[in-house]
Design a protein around this motif. Sequence first.
Motif, PDB file in Angstrom:
ATOM      1  N   ALA A   1     -12.030   3.114  -3.739  1.00 57.02           N
ATOM      2  CA  ALA A   1     -12.740   2.760  -2.514  1.00 57.02           C
ATOM      3  C   ALA A   1     -12.282   1.407  -1.985  1.00 57.02           C
ATOM      4  N   ARG A   2     -12.107   0.435  -2.873  1.00 59.78           N
ATOM      5  CA  ARG A   2     -11.644  -0.893  -2.451  1.00 59.78           C
ATOM      6  C   ARG A   2     -10.245  -0.823  -1.866  1.00 59.78           C
ATOM      7  N   LEU A   3      -9.392  -0.040  -2.507  1.00 56.01           N
ATOM      8  CA  LEU A   3      -8.014   0.048  -2.031  1.00 56.01           C
ATOM      9  C   LEU A   3      -7.920   0.788  -0.697  1.00 56.01           C
ATOM     10  N   ARG A   4      -8.782   1.776  -0.492  1.00 57.21           N
ATOM     11  CA  ARG A   4      -8.790   2.443   0.817  1.00 57.21           C
ATOM     12  C   ARG A   4      -9.135   1.449   1.909  1.00 57.21           C
ATOM     13  N   ASN A   5     -10.073   0.573   1.617  1.00 62.11           N
ATOM     14  CA  ASN A   5     -10.457  -0.447   2.593  1.00 62.11           C
ATOM     15  C   ASN A   5      -9.303  -1.413   2.842  1.00 62.11           C
ATOM     16  N   THR A   6      -8.646  -1.833   1.760  1.00 61.61           N
ATOM     17  CA  THR A   6      -7.512  -2.754   1.875  1.00 61.61           C
ATOM     18  C   THR A   6      -6.376  -2.132   2.663  1.00 61.61           C
ATOM     19  N   CYS A   7      -6.125  -0.857   2.428  1.00 59.72           N
ATOM     20  CA  CYS A   7      -4.963  -0.192   3.010  1.00 59.72           C
ATOM     21  C   CYS A   7      -5.288   0.553   4.300  1.00 59.72           C
ATOM     22  N   SER A   8      -6.459   0.298   4.862  1.00 62.10           N
ATOM     23  CA  SER A   8      -6.874   1.049   6.049  1.00 62.10           C
ATOM     24  C   SER A   8      -5.956   0.833   7.238  1.00 62.10           C
ATOM     25  N   ALA A   9      -5.247  -0.315   7.256  1.00 62.02           N
ATOM     26  CA  ALA A   9      -4.340  -0.602   8.373  1.00 62.02           C
ATOM     27  C   ALA A   9      -2.978   0.059   8.183  1.00 62.02           C
ATOM     28  N   GLY A  10      -2.781   0.728   7.046  1.00 62.35           N
ATOM     29  CA  GLY A  10      -1.510   1.413   6.817  1.00 62.35           C
ATOM     30  C   GLY A  10      -0.763   0.879   5.618  1.00 62.35           C
TER      31      GLY A  10
ATOM     32  N   CYS B   1       0.825  -1.208   0.000  1.00 64.32           N
ATOM     33  CA  CYS B   1       0.000   0.000   0.000  1.00 64.32           C
ATOM     34  C   CYS B   1       0.861   1.261   0.000  1.00 64.32           C
ATOM     35  N   GLY B   2       2.007   1.200   0.648  1.00 66.01           N
ATOM     36  CA  GLY B   2       2.883   2.355   0.691  1.00 66.01           C
ATOM     37  C   GLY B   2       3.333   2.830  -0.675  1.00 66.01           C
ATOM     38  N   ASN B   3       3.240   1.945  -1.691  1.00 64.17           N
ATOM     39  CA  ASN B   3       3.670   2.314  -3.041  1.00 64.17           C
ATOM     40  C   ASN B   3       2.594   3.055  -3.830  1.00 64.17           C
ATOM     41  N   PHE B   4       1.371   3.101  -3.303  1.00 63.45           N
ATOM     42  CA  PHE B   4       0.320   3.790  -4.057  1.00 63.45           C
ATOM     43  C   PHE B   4      -0.694   4.509  -3.162  1.00 63.45           C
ATOM     44  N   VAL B   5      -0.500   4.485  -1.849  1.00 62.63           N
ATOM     45  CA  VAL B   5      -1.499   5.068  -0.951  1.00 62.63           C
ATOM     46  C   VAL B   5      -1.678   6.556  -1.191  1.00 62.63           C
ATOM     47  N   ASP B   6      -0.661   7.233  -1.714  1.00 61.10           N
ATOM     48  CA  ASP B   6      -0.804   8.662  -2.006  1.00 61.10           C
ATOM     49  C   ASP B   6      -1.869   8.912  -3.070  1.00 61.10           C
ATOM     50  N   ARG B   7      -2.075   7.942  -3.960  1.00 63.65           N
ATOM     51  CA  ARG B   7      -3.108   8.091  -4.991  1.00 63.65           C
ATOM     52  C   ARG B   7      -4.508   8.039  -4.384  1.00 63.65           C
ATOM     53  N   LEU B   8      -4.613   7.497  -3.199  1.00 63.58           N
ATOM     54  CA  LEU B   8      -5.918   7.332  -2.560  1.00 63.58           C
ATOM     55  C   LEU B   8      -6.311   8.519  -1.703  1.00 63.58           C
ATOM     56  N   ASN B   9      -5.319   9.264  -1.198  1.00 63.38           N
ATOM     57  CA  ASN B   9      -5.624  10.315  -0.218  1.00 63.38           C
ATOM     58  C   ASN B   9      -4.946  11.653  -0.468  1.00 63.38           C
TER      59      ASN B   9
END
Length: 323
Positions: free
Chosen positions: A223-232, A197-205
Amino acid sequence: MKFAKFSVLLLIFFIFPVAFGQLKIGFYSQSCPNAETIVQGLVSARFGRDPSITAALTRMHFHDCFVQGCDASLLIDPSTTNQDTEKTAGPNGSVRGFDLMDEIKTALEAQCPNTVSCSDIITLATRDSVLLGGGPSYKVPTGRRDGFVSNKLDAERILPGPALPVPDMVTFFANKGLNVFDGVALLGAHTVGNGFCGNFVDRLNNFQGTGQPDPTMDLGLAARLRNTCSAGGSQFAALDQSTPLAPFSFDNLFFAQIRERKGVLLLDHLLATDPATSGVVFQYASNNELFKRQFGIAMVKMGAIDVLTGTAGEIRKNCRAFN
């Protein structure tokens, strides 16, 4: 007309193969006749327990070949004399499958001591894992020798990041003798890959520091990726979101996905929109057999990057250490 031109160029690449110097098909046919059978058997056994090994070995092969050439320098463990080997580099932190390389090397040494190089083991094992995952069958020439250099800084300087601009990606591959068709095909291995998630989380937020998500990403995917990456950022997600029930299926659905703004990594997303690569993405998305055939061609070409042959390298007894 543009796509027809791409097809003509692809035909040219199929007709004129790359020269591979002293590498040849069946290099071990006399010195270790069962070498490829041994590799195949152990890879098959691992795949039966862990089908994600296809992605792991493909990544290992890529990361090895683009740093110092295909010489198994990535396999070297840190030691008292060299604590900063390629294995310790940040981009290699998620590379795995080293234990399988050890298992294969041990079996080969028992049957044919000092004969099969670790660099050939990587190449053969990757080929076999790709086929097991549903990818193409392709023959790889062997005869590589293992290198004498493994440097963390080399890996960190050379290996590309997940947000690499497409022009830089094209140059990256071109510098190693690979054309745009090869590069896009190799990135198609993301069809069986996972991304932290650290490689693309910036695209989500917080895309490019805007405090907002990437407006070009499909809303449902975001939306799916935000749920997947909610733990960091330590979590990970499949890079091919088109086959959630078969995440390790090697096919061209990845290319159809990125054309629908569903690329997880920014680089994957840009492949489908940049003029330099969008036509190739379209061809691969439209023709699974074309993608698989070109992937095999690209893997063979990649496996010949800056190889050592003859007396230029060594046959390691232990893949984790220089002799």
